[in-house]
Design an enzyme around this catalytic site. Structure first.
Site, PDB file in Angstrom:
ATOM      1  N   SER A 131       8.196 -48.647 -30.589  1.00  0.00           N
ATOM      2  CA  SER A 131       7.122 -49.275 -31.254  1.00  0.00           C
ATOM      3  C   SER A 131       6.462 -49.092 -32.447  1.00  0.00           C
ATOM      4  O   SER A 131       7.348 -47.968 -32.971  1.00  0.00           O
ATOM      5  CB  SER A 131       5.934 -49.068 -30.029  1.00  0.00           C
TER       6      SER A 131
ATOM      7  N   ASP B 250      12.786 -42.720 -27.763  1.00  0.00           N
ATOM      8  CA  ASP B 250      10.644 -42.885 -27.128  1.00  0.00           C
ATOM      9  C   ASP B 250      10.791 -41.865 -26.178  1.00  0.00           C
ATOM     10  O   ASP B 250      11.006 -41.825 -24.869  1.00  0.00           O
ATOM     11  CB  ASP B 250      10.673 -44.286 -27.702  1.00  0.00           C
TER      12      ASP B 250
ATOM     13  N   ASP C 122      12.155 -36.534 -25.545  1.00  0.00           N
ATOM     14  CA  ASP C 122      11.609 -36.231 -26.183  1.00  0.00           C
ATOM     15  C   ASP C 122      12.067 -35.605 -28.071  1.00  0.00           C
ATOM     16  O   ASP C 122      13.344 -34.712 -27.956  1.00  0.00           O
ATOM     17  CB  ASP C 122      10.454 -34.397 -26.217  1.00  0.00           C
TER      18      ASP C 122
ATOM     19  N   ASN D 176      12.525 -41.132 -37.084  1.00  0.00           N
ATOM     20  CA  ASN D 176      10.766 -41.623 -37.436  1.00  0.00           C
ATOM     21  C   ASN D 176       9.659 -40.970 -36.318  1.00  0.00           C
ATOM     22  O   ASN D 176       8.406 -41.394 -36.839  1.00  0.00           O
ATOM     23  CB  ASN D 176      11.145 -42.587 -37.666  1.00  0.00           C
ATOM     24  N   ALA D 177       9.969 -40.089 -35.808  1.00  0.00           N
ATOM     25  CA  ALA D 177       9.188 -39.793 -34.527  1.00  0.00           C
ATOM     26  C   ALA D 177       8.448 -38.933 -34.372  1.00  0.00           C
ATOM     27  O   ALA D 177       8.214 -37.879 -35.565  1.00  0.00           O
ATOM     28  CB  ALA D 177      10.257 -39.051 -33.291  1.00  0.00           C
TER      29      ALA D 177
ATOM     30  N   SER E  74       4.572 -39.615 -44.947  1.00  0.00           N
ATOM     31  CA  SER E  74       3.190 -40.559 -44.904  1.00  0.00           C
ATOM     32  C   SER E  74       2.784 -39.918 -46.917  1.00  0.00           C
ATOM     33  O   SER E  74       3.462 -38.753 -46.625  1.00  0.00           O
ATOM     34  CB  SER E  74       2.686 -39.496 -44.080  1.00  0.00           C
TER      35      SER E  74
ATOM     36  N   TYR F 294      -1.200 -32.676 -39.498  1.00  0.00           N
ATOM     37  CA  TYR F 294       0.009 -33.808 -40.134  1.00  0.00           C
ATOM     38  C   TYR F 294       0.296 -33.522 -41.310  1.00  0.00           C
ATOM     39  O   TYR F 294       1.014 -34.137 -41.417  1.00  0.00           O
ATOM     40  CB  TYR F 294      -1.715 -34.686 -39.606  1.00  0.00           C
TER      41      TYR F 294
ATOM     42  N   LYS G 103       4.275 -33.559 -42.450  1.00  0.00           N
ATOM     43  CA  LYS G 103       4.203 -34.290 -43.471  1.00  0.00           C
ATOM     44  C   LYS G 103       5.250 -33.777 -45.200  1.00  0.00           C
ATOM     45  O   LYS G 103       5.722 -33.809 -45.559  1.00  0.00           O
ATOM     46  CB  LYS G 103       3.659 -35.179 -43.418  1.00  0.00           C
TER      47      LYS G 103
END
Length: 253
Positions: A12, A33, A52, A79-80, A132, A145, A149
Protein backbone atom coordinates in the site's frame (compact mmCIF):
# COMPACT_ATOMS: atom_id res chain seq x y z
CA UNK A 1 16.27 -7.36 -19.87
CA UNK A 2 13.60 -6.06 -17.50
CA UNK A 3 14.65 -4.88 -14.06
CA UNK A 4 14.11 -7.21 -11.11
CA UNK A 5 12.76 -5.09 -8.27
CA UNK A 6 12.07 -5.84 -4.59
CA UNK A 7 9.93 -3.39 -2.63
CA UNK A 8 9.43 -3.89 1.10
CA UNK A 9 6.23 -2.45 2.49
CA UNK A 10 4.87 -2.67 -1.03
CA UNK A 11 1.27 -3.56 -0.32
CA UNK A 12 0.00 0.00 0.00
CA UNK A 13 0.96 3.66 0.02
CA UNK A 14 4.37 4.68 -1.29
CA UNK A 15 5.51 1.09 -1.72
CA UNK A 16 2.54 0.11 -3.85
CA UNK A 17 2.93 3.25 -5.97
CA UNK A 18 6.59 2.30 -6.51
CA UNK A 19 5.63 -1.23 -7.51
CA UNK A 20 2.97 0.00 -9.92
CA UNK A 21 5.35 2.49 -11.51
CA UNK A 22 8.21 0.03 -11.90
CA UNK A 23 5.80 -2.57 -13.32
CA UNK A 24 4.48 -0.02 -15.81
CA UNK A 25 8.08 0.35 -17.03
CA UNK A 26 8.24 -3.42 -17.64
CA UNK A 27 9.98 -4.45 -14.41
CA UNK A 28 9.43 -7.72 -12.60
CA UNK A 29 8.23 -6.87 -9.10
CA UNK A 30 8.27 -8.63 -5.75
CA UNK A 31 6.50 -6.88 -2.87
CA UNK A 32 6.58 -7.73 0.81
CA UNK A 33 4.16 -6.50 3.44
CA UNK A 34 2.87 -7.36 6.89
CA UNK A 35 -0.69 -6.98 5.69
CA UNK A 36 -1.86 -10.05 3.78
CA UNK A 37 -5.13 -8.35 2.82
CA UNK A 38 -3.18 -5.54 1.17
CA UNK A 39 -1.05 -8.06 -0.73
CA UNK A 40 -4.21 -9.82 -1.88
CA UNK A 41 -5.29 -6.56 -3.54
CA UNK A 42 -2.05 -6.28 -5.53
CA UNK A 43 -1.93 -7.35 -9.18
CA UNK A 44 -1.68 -11.06 -9.86
CA UNK A 45 1.49 -10.69 -11.91
CA UNK A 46 3.53 -9.49 -8.93
CA UNK A 47 5.41 -11.85 -6.63
CA UNK A 48 4.29 -11.38 -3.03
CA UNK A 49 5.62 -12.34 0.39
CA UNK A 50 3.82 -11.67 3.66
CA UNK A 51 6.04 -10.92 6.62
CA UNK A 52 7.93 -8.46 8.79
CA UNK A 53 10.78 -6.63 7.02
CA UNK A 54 12.67 -6.44 10.33
CA UNK A 55 12.66 -10.26 10.71
CA UNK A 56 15.94 -11.76 9.45
CA UNK A 57 14.34 -15.14 8.72
CA UNK A 58 11.65 -13.52 6.60
CA UNK A 59 14.14 -11.44 4.64
CA UNK A 60 16.41 -14.44 4.06
CA UNK A 61 13.43 -16.33 2.67
CA UNK A 62 12.56 -13.41 0.38
CA UNK A 63 16.06 -13.32 -1.07
CA UNK A 64 16.15 -17.11 -1.38
CA UNK A 65 13.02 -16.83 -3.52
CA UNK A 66 14.60 -14.06 -5.58
CA UNK A 67 17.66 -16.22 -6.18
CA UNK A 68 15.49 -19.16 -7.23
CA UNK A 69 13.00 -17.31 -9.44
CA UNK A 70 15.11 -14.46 -10.83
CA UNK A 71 18.73 -15.44 -10.31
CA UNK A 72 19.60 -11.95 -9.06
CA UNK A 73 18.24 -8.54 -8.14
CA UNK A 74 18.62 -5.15 -9.82
CA UNK A 75 16.76 -2.77 -7.53
CA UNK A 76 15.90 -2.96 -3.84
CA UNK A 77 13.52 -0.37 -2.42
CA UNK A 78 13.84 -0.59 1.36
CA UNK A 79 10.54 1.11 1.97
CA UNK A 80 8.89 -0.68 4.91
CA UNK A 81 8.27 1.63 7.80
CA UNK A 82 5.94 2.75 10.55
CA UNK A 83 5.18 6.22 11.88
CA UNK A 84 5.82 5.37 15.52
CA UNK A 85 4.30 7.32 18.41
CA UNK A 86 3.50 11.02 18.29
CA UNK A 87 4.47 12.26 21.74
CA UNK A 88 6.97 14.30 23.71
CA UNK A 89 10.16 12.34 24.28
CA UNK A 90 9.45 11.88 27.99
CA UNK A 91 6.13 10.27 27.13
CA UNK A 92 7.50 7.77 24.58
CA UNK A 93 7.58 4.20 25.85
CA UNK A 94 10.92 2.43 25.28
CA UNK A 95 9.25 -0.50 23.53
CA UNK A 96 7.56 1.89 21.08
CA UNK A 97 10.91 3.54 20.35
CA UNK A 98 12.56 0.16 19.75
CA UNK A 99 9.78 -1.03 17.47
CA UNK A 100 9.96 2.11 15.35
CA UNK A 101 13.74 1.73 15.01
CA UNK A 102 13.40 -1.98 14.20
CA UNK A 103 10.89 -1.66 11.37
CA UNK A 104 12.40 1.44 9.80
CA UNK A 105 16.14 1.05 10.36
CA UNK A 106 16.68 -2.68 10.85
CA UNK A 107 14.31 -3.41 7.97
CA UNK A 108 16.45 -1.25 5.67
CA UNK A 109 19.62 -2.85 7.03
CA UNK A 110 18.39 -6.38 6.35
CA UNK A 111 17.25 -5.51 2.81
CA UNK A 112 20.66 -3.98 2.11
CA UNK A 113 22.55 -6.85 3.76
CA UNK A 114 21.01 -9.57 1.63
CA UNK A 115 20.93 -7.45 -1.52
CA UNK A 116 24.63 -6.68 -1.21
CA UNK A 117 25.54 -10.36 -1.46
CA UNK A 118 23.70 -10.72 -4.77
CA UNK A 119 24.64 -7.35 -6.20
CA UNK A 120 28.36 -7.69 -5.48
CA UNK A 121 28.40 -11.03 -7.30
CA UNK A 122 26.81 -9.46 -10.39
CA UNK A 123 28.70 -6.16 -9.98
CA UNK A 124 25.62 -4.01 -10.38
CA UNK A 125 22.52 -2.89 -8.54
CA UNK A 126 20.63 -0.06 -6.91
CA UNK A 127 19.55 0.23 -3.28
CA UNK A 128 16.97 2.90 -2.45
CA UNK A 129 15.94 3.67 1.11
CA UNK A 130 12.74 5.52 1.83
CA UNK A 131 13.83 7.95 4.53
CA UNK A 132 11.96 11.19 5.25
CA UNK A 133 12.57 14.87 5.64
CA UNK A 134 12.31 13.91 9.31
CA UNK A 135 15.82 12.61 8.65
CA UNK A 136 16.92 16.12 7.69
CA UNK A 137 15.42 18.19 10.51
CA UNK A 138 14.55 17.78 14.14
CA UNK A 139 10.86 16.90 14.41
CA UNK A 140 9.08 17.77 17.66
CA UNK A 141 6.90 14.97 19.04
CA UNK A 142 8.47 12.44 16.65
CA UNK A 143 11.69 11.33 18.40
CA UNK A 144 11.52 7.62 17.42
CA UNK A 145 10.66 8.28 13.78
CA UNK A 146 13.15 11.11 13.30
CA UNK A 147 15.89 9.03 14.95
CA UNK A 148 15.24 6.11 12.61
CA UNK A 149 15.11 8.31 9.51
CA UNK A 150 18.39 10.10 10.34
CA UNK A 151 19.99 6.69 10.93
CA UNK A 152 18.74 5.40 7.57
CA UNK A 153 20.65 8.20 5.87
CA UNK A 154 23.84 7.20 7.67
CA UNK A 155 23.26 3.61 6.57
CA UNK A 156 22.71 4.70 2.97
CA UNK A 157 25.89 6.80 2.84
CA UNK A 158 27.90 3.89 4.23
CA UNK A 159 26.38 1.53 1.66
CA UNK A 160 27.31 3.93 -1.14
CA UNK A 161 30.94 3.94 0.02
CA UNK A 162 31.19 0.19 0.59
CA UNK A 163 29.36 -0.92 -2.55
CA UNK A 164 30.32 1.74 -5.09
CA UNK A 165 33.48 -0.12 -6.17
CA UNK A 166 31.22 -3.01 -7.22
CA UNK A 167 29.05 -0.84 -9.46
CA UNK A 168 26.26 -0.60 -6.89
CA UNK A 169 24.55 2.68 -6.13
CA UNK A 170 22.72 3.63 -2.92
CA UNK A 171 20.50 6.64 -2.38
CA UNK A 172 17.75 7.77 -0.04
CA UNK A 173 14.50 9.50 -0.89
CA UNK A 174 13.23 11.94 1.73
CA UNK A 175 9.49 12.46 1.29
CA UNK A 176 7.74 15.34 2.96
CA UNK A 177 4.18 14.92 4.19
CA UNK A 178 2.62 12.34 1.91
CA UNK A 179 -1.12 12.47 1.38
CA UNK A 180 -2.78 9.40 2.86
CA UNK A 181 -3.91 7.62 6.03
CA UNK A 182 -0.50 7.65 7.75
CA UNK A 183 -0.05 11.43 7.82
CA UNK A 184 -3.73 11.84 8.66
CA UNK A 185 -3.15 9.72 11.76
CA UNK A 186 -0.03 11.67 12.72
CA UNK A 187 -1.90 14.96 12.37
CA UNK A 188 -4.83 13.70 14.44
CA UNK A 189 -2.53 12.51 17.23
CA UNK A 190 -0.54 15.74 17.21
CA UNK A 191 -3.71 17.81 17.31
CA UNK A 192 -4.88 15.85 20.33
CA UNK A 193 -1.52 16.28 22.07
CA UNK A 194 -1.55 20.03 21.44
CA UNK A 195 -5.22 20.57 22.22
CA UNK A 196 -6.15 21.86 18.80
CA UNK A 197 -7.77 20.62 15.59
CA UNK A 198 -6.31 18.55 12.74
CA UNK A 199 -7.01 21.39 10.31
CA UNK A 200 -4.79 23.73 12.32
CA UNK A 201 -1.94 21.19 12.42
CA UNK A 202 -2.23 20.48 8.70
CA UNK A 203 -2.20 24.19 7.88
CA UNK A 204 0.93 24.55 10.01
CA UNK A 205 2.71 21.82 8.08
CA UNK A 206 1.67 23.30 4.74
CA UNK A 207 2.86 26.76 5.82
CA UNK A 208 6.35 25.32 6.31
CA UNK A 209 6.51 24.09 2.70
CA UNK A 210 7.47 26.70 0.14
CA UNK A 211 5.19 25.08 -2.46
CA UNK A 212 2.36 24.98 0.11
CA UNK A 213 1.46 21.41 -0.72
CA UNK A 214 1.78 17.87 0.55
CA UNK A 215 3.28 15.35 -1.88
CA UNK A 216 1.72 12.14 -3.20
CA UNK A 217 2.92 8.57 -3.22
CA UNK A 218 3.23 8.86 -6.99
CA UNK A 219 5.71 11.73 -6.60
CA UNK A 220 7.94 9.43 -4.55
CA UNK A 221 7.52 6.53 -6.95
CA UNK A 222 8.55 8.69 -9.90
CA UNK A 223 11.78 9.61 -8.11
CA UNK A 224 12.49 5.97 -7.27
CA UNK A 225 12.15 4.91 -10.90
CA UNK A 226 14.46 7.73 -11.99
CA UNK A 227 17.11 6.90 -9.38
CA UNK A 228 17.03 3.26 -10.49
CA UNK A 229 17.50 4.21 -14.15
CA UNK A 230 20.58 4.71 -16.29
CA UNK A 231 19.73 8.39 -16.26
CA UNK A 232 21.00 8.45 -12.67
CA UNK A 233 23.99 6.18 -13.29
CA UNK A 234 26.40 8.36 -11.28
CA UNK A 235 23.97 9.47 -8.59
CA UNK A 236 24.96 7.70 -5.39
CA UNK A 237 25.26 8.51 -1.71
CA UNK A 238 22.62 11.21 -2.02
CA UNK A 239 19.50 12.18 -0.12
CA UNK A 240 16.87 13.43 -2.56
CA UNK A 241 14.08 15.36 -0.85
CA UNK A 242 10.70 15.15 -2.54
CA UNK A 243 8.83 17.51 -0.26
CA UNK A 244 7.97 20.74 -2.06
CA UNK A 245 10.91 22.33 -0.17
CA UNK A 246 10.19 22.05 3.52
CA UNK A 247 11.49 25.10 5.32
CA UNK A 248 10.12 24.48 8.79
CA UNK A 249 8.73 21.10 9.81
CA UNK A 250 7.36 22.30 13.16
CA UNK A 251 3.71 23.32 12.74
CA UNK A 252 2.92 26.45 14.69
CA UNK A 253 -0.36 26.20 16.53
Amino acid sequence: MSQRVLITGGGSGIGKAMAETFAAQGARVLVTDMDQAALDQCPGGWLKEQGDASDPAHMRAVFDRIATEWGGIDVVCANAGIAGPTALVEDVEPEDFRRCMAVNLEGAFLAAKYAALMMKAQKSGVILITSSNAGLYGFPNRAPYASAKWAEIGLMKTLAMELGPYGIRANAIAPGCVEGPRIDGVIEREAKAKGTTPDVIRAGYEAGVSMRSFVTAQDIANMAVFLASDGARLVSGQVIAVDGHTENPDPKV
